[in-house]
Write an enzyme that holds these catalytic residues in place. Structure first.
Site, mmCIF file in Angstrom:
data_model
loop_
_atom_site.group_PDB
_atom_site.id
_atom_site.type_symbol
_atom_site.label_atom_id
_atom_site.label_comp_id
_atom_site.label_asym_id
_atom_site.label_seq_id
_atom_site.Cartn_x
_atom_site.Cartn_y
_atom_site.Cartn_z
ATOM 1 N N ILE A 130 0.725 -1.304 -0.489
ATOM 2 C CA ILE A 130 -0.286 0.060 -0.226
ATOM 3 C C ILE A 130 1.220 1.213 -0.152
ATOM 4 C CG2 ILE A 130 -1.760 1.586 1.347
ATOM 5 C CD1 ILE A 130 -3.443 -1.343 2.259
ATOM 6 N N GLU A 175 12.820 -19.331 16.031
ATOM 7 C CA GLU A 175 12.229 -19.542 16.354
ATOM 8 C C GLU A 175 11.779 -21.317 16.019
ATOM 9 O OE1 GLU A 175 9.379 -17.305 18.636
ATOM 10 O OE2 GLU A 175 11.138 -16.098 19.437
#
Length: 107
Positions: free
Chosen positions: A61, A87
């Site tokens: 955008i 992770e």
């Protein structure tokens, strides 16, 4: 063009609200001591995936401004990518969900 941006913002908002509702539901389950590891994995996996998608949509955008320091969209996306990578968010939670769905403990 403004309608296309409004549509993207509406889609982003829907995903944020779904994430909030999921987190609220999981929090209530936790208060009762009832969440399963699979339910927690659904919440964590979905949150990271959708947050990253929202960051990418926000960058789109903002066009060229989406990659500058004026707007921290790319910093947020990089943080989310590091959560995903370091992770092992996708892999770990997919394994937890796979085990819950199939009953197979594949190591």
């Amino acid at each position: 063009m403004p309608q296309l941006i409004q549509a993207k913002l509406a889609d982003m908002f829907v995903e944020v609200e779904k994430g909030i509702l999921l987190a609220l539901h999981l929090g209530r389950l936790k208060e009762r001591g009832a969440p399963t590891p699979a339910q927690i994995s659904v919440g964590k996996l979905n949150s990271v995936r959708e947050a990253l998608d929202i960051a990418h949509q926000a960058r789109a955008i903002l066009a060229g401004d989406g990659i500058t320091n004026a707007f921290p969209v790319m910093r947020h996306a990089a943080n989310l990518e590091s959560v995903r990578t370091y992770e092992g968010t996708d892999e770990i939670h997919q394994l937890v969900l796979g085990r819950a769905l199939t009953g197979l403990n594949t190591s």
